[in-house]
Scaffold this motif. Structure first.
Motif, PDB file in Angstrom:
ATOM      1  N   ILE A  73      48.738 -27.643   3.794  1.00 59.89           N
ATOM      2  CA  ILE A  73      49.156 -26.724   2.738  1.00 59.89           C
ATOM      3  C   ILE A  73      48.609 -25.327   3.007  1.00 59.89           C
ATOM      4  CG2 ILE A  73      49.029 -26.168   0.281  1.00 59.89           C
ATOM      5  CD1 ILE A  73      48.907 -29.192  -0.266  1.00 59.89           C
ATOM      6  N   ASP A  74      47.272 -25.217   3.148  1.00 57.07           N
ATOM      7  CA  ASP A  74      46.654 -23.896   3.284  1.00 57.07           C
ATOM      8  C   ASP A  74      45.265 -24.057   3.890  1.00 57.07           C
ATOM      9  OD1 ASP A  74      46.377 -21.138   3.008  1.00 57.07           O
ATOM     10  OD2 ASP A  74      45.780 -21.229   0.905  1.00 57.07           O
ATOM     11  N   MET A  75      44.735 -22.939   4.401  1.00 57.00           N
ATOM     12  CA  MET A  75      43.333 -22.925   4.839  1.00 57.00           C
ATOM     13  C   MET A  75      42.731 -21.574   4.480  1.00 57.00           C
ATOM     14  SD  MET A  75      43.256 -22.552   8.992  1.00 57.00           S
ATOM     15  CE  MET A  75      44.675 -23.512   9.428  1.00 57.00           C
ATOM     16  N   ARG A  76      41.438 -21.584   4.170  1.00 58.86           N
ATOM     17  CA  ARG A  76      40.759 -20.330   3.830  1.00 58.86           C
ATOM     18  C   ARG A  76      39.286 -20.433   4.216  1.00 58.86           C
ATOM     19  NH1 ARG A  76      42.867 -22.603  -0.368  1.00 58.86           N
ATOM     20  NH2 ARG A  76      41.719 -23.613  -1.996  1.00 58.86           N
ATOM     21  N   GLU A  77      38.715 -19.258   4.540  1.00 61.16           N
ATOM     22  CA  GLU A  77      37.289 -19.196   4.848  1.00 61.16           C
ATOM     23  C   GLU A  77      36.514 -19.042   3.548  1.00 61.16           C
ATOM     24  OE1 GLU A  77      36.269 -16.324   7.805  1.00 61.16           O
ATOM     25  OE2 GLU A  77      37.707 -17.134   9.243  1.00 61.16           O
ATOM     26  N   VAL A  78      35.505 -19.871   3.370  1.00 60.26           N
ATOM     27  CA  VAL A  78      34.677 -19.854   2.171  1.00 60.26           C
ATOM     28  C   VAL A  78      33.218 -20.074   2.571  1.00 60.26           C
ATOM     29  CG1 VAL A  78      36.513 -20.688   0.626  1.00 60.26           C
ATOM     30  CG2 VAL A  78      35.014 -22.324   1.755  1.00 60.26           C
ATOM     31  N   PHE A  79      32.334 -19.903   1.615  1.00 60.28           N
ATOM     32  CA  PHE A  79      30.923 -20.209   1.808  1.00 60.28           C
ATOM     33  C   PHE A  79      30.654 -21.557   1.148  1.00 60.28           C
ATOM     34  CE2 PHE A  79      31.108 -15.643   2.211  1.00 60.28           C
ATOM     35  CZ  PHE A  79      30.331 -15.433   3.340  1.00 60.28           C
ATOM     36  N   LYS A 106      32.180 -21.405  -2.505  1.00 66.52           N
ATOM     37  CA  LYS A 106      32.252 -20.111  -3.188  1.00 66.52           C
ATOM     38  C   LYS A 106      33.052 -19.136  -2.336  1.00 66.52           C
ATOM     39  CE  LYS A 106      29.477 -21.304  -6.545  1.00 66.52           C
ATOM     40  NZ  LYS A 106      29.796 -21.233  -7.951  1.00 66.52           N
ATOM     41  N   GLN A 107      33.749 -18.221  -2.994  1.00 70.06           N
ATOM     42  CA  GLN A 107      34.569 -17.242  -2.286  1.00 70.06           C
ATOM     43  C   GLN A 107      33.729 -16.154  -1.616  1.00 70.06           C
ATOM     44  OE1 GLN A 107      37.827 -17.441  -1.699  1.00 70.06           O
ATOM     45  NE2 GLN A 107      37.828 -19.390  -2.755  1.00 70.06           N
ATOM     46  N   ASP A 108      32.592 -15.792  -2.256  1.00 69.69           N
ATOM     47  CA  ASP A 108      31.768 -14.741  -1.658  1.00 69.69           C
ATOM     48  C   ASP A 108      30.306 -15.187  -1.592  1.00 69.69           C
ATOM     49  OD1 ASP A 108      30.683 -14.289  -4.259  1.00 69.69           O
ATOM     50  OD2 ASP A 108      32.287 -12.871  -4.683  1.00 69.69           O
ATOM     51  N   VAL A 116      35.644 -23.191   7.160  1.00 66.01           N
ATOM     52  CA  VAL A 116      37.075 -23.141   6.858  1.00 66.01           C
ATOM     53  C   VAL A 116      37.382 -24.371   6.015  1.00 66.01           C
ATOM     54  CG1 VAL A 116      39.389 -23.263   7.823  1.00 66.01           C
ATOM     55  CG2 VAL A 116      37.651 -21.878   8.937  1.00 66.01           C
ATOM     56  N   LEU A 117      37.981 -24.145   4.856  1.00 68.52           N
ATOM     57  CA  LEU A 117      38.334 -25.233   3.959  1.00 68.52           C
ATOM     58  C   LEU A 117      39.840 -25.450   4.067  1.00 68.52           C
ATOM     59  CD1 LEU A 117      36.984 -27.152   1.955  1.00 68.52           C
ATOM     60  CD2 LEU A 117      37.582 -25.554   0.143  1.00 68.52           C
ATOM     61  N   LEU A 156      36.093 -27.739   7.801  1.00 69.34           N
ATOM     62  CA  LEU A 156      36.204 -27.709   9.257  1.00 69.34           C
ATOM     63  C   LEU A 156      35.199 -26.755   9.887  1.00 69.34           C
ATOM     64  CD1 LEU A 156      40.075 -27.479   9.790  1.00 69.34           C
ATOM     65  CD2 LEU A 156      38.658 -29.513   9.711  1.00 69.34           C
ATOM     66  N   SER A 157      34.639 -27.175  11.016  1.00 66.37           N
ATOM     67  CA  SER A 157      33.830 -26.282  11.842  1.00 66.37           C
ATOM     68  C   SER A 157      34.781 -25.490  12.730  1.00 66.37           C
ATOM     69  CB  SER A 157      32.866 -27.099  12.705  1.00 66.37           C
ATOM     70  OG  SER A 157      33.594 -27.836  13.671  1.00 66.37           O
ATOM     71  N   GLU A 158      34.263 -24.551  13.504  1.00 67.69           N
ATOM     72  CA  GLU A 158      35.110 -23.760  14.414  1.00 67.69           C
ATOM     73  C   GLU A 158      35.790 -24.648  15.452  1.00 67.69           C
ATOM     74  OE1 GLU A 158      36.096 -20.530  14.391  1.00 67.69           O
ATOM     75  OE2 GLU A 158      35.119 -20.463  12.432  1.00 67.69           O
ATOM     76  N   MET A 159      35.051 -25.618  16.004  1.00 69.98           N
ATOM     77  CA  MET A 159      35.615 -26.535  17.001  1.00 69.98           C
ATOM     78  C   MET A 159      36.735 -27.372  16.385  1.00 69.98           C
ATOM     79  SD  MET A 159      33.794 -29.741  18.941  1.00 69.98           S
ATOM     80  CE  MET A 159      33.783 -30.680  17.421  1.00 69.98           C
TER      81      MET A 159
END
Length: 147
Positions: A36-42, A55-57, A71-72, A88-91
């Protein structure tokens, strides 16, 4: 490679850990998913909630432990019949993007599993052939499809 997934009545209780918002399959277990989607989060561990929170920031991570940028991945989990999230990790992200490229070229279905790598379990994605057969409908009578 063909993976056949047969789910019978009693199997649904056994696979309850796969039918959640945050599935964690054991090695060899697969979860059919649709991206569906992916986004970088903390992400960080909340001692009060006893779970990871996202969290977003960075400012929102105060009080969390082991804060990291991840990456979620948001997916439709076909076993859960709802939305699930995979961190997900970078790998793992690189491997997932390769599977998405293959999906765009060849079609198919994505399944999510985890593999043991050293002492860790890592997320892993595979592309499997769709269950439906591809038929050439040009010059074929409807008779042949209905049989």
């Amino acid at each position: 490679m063909h993976i056949i997934i047969i789910i019978e009545g009693g199997d649904l209780e056994i696979q309850s850990h796969l039918r959640t918002s945050y599935p964690r399959p054991l090695e060899g277990e697969v979860v059919p998913i649709t991206f569906i989607d992916m986004r970088e989060v903390f992400a960080g561990w909340s001692p009060e909630l006893k779970r990871t929170v996202y969290k977003q920031d960075f400012a929102g991570t105060k009080g969390l432990k082991r804060v990291r940028e991840v990456v979620l991945l948001e997916v439709y989990n076909w076993l859960f019949e709802g939305i699930s999230f995979i961190e997900l990790s970078e790998m793992e992200l690189t491997q997932f993007k390769e599977i998405l490229d293959q999906l765009a070229e060849n079609g198919g279905e994505i399944v999510y599993t985890r593999k043991k790598q050293d002492q860790w379990m890592v997320n892993y994605f595979q592309l499997v052939e769709p269950k439906a057969k591809k038929l050439n409908v040009t010059g074929t009578s409807m008779d042949k499809f209905l049989k």
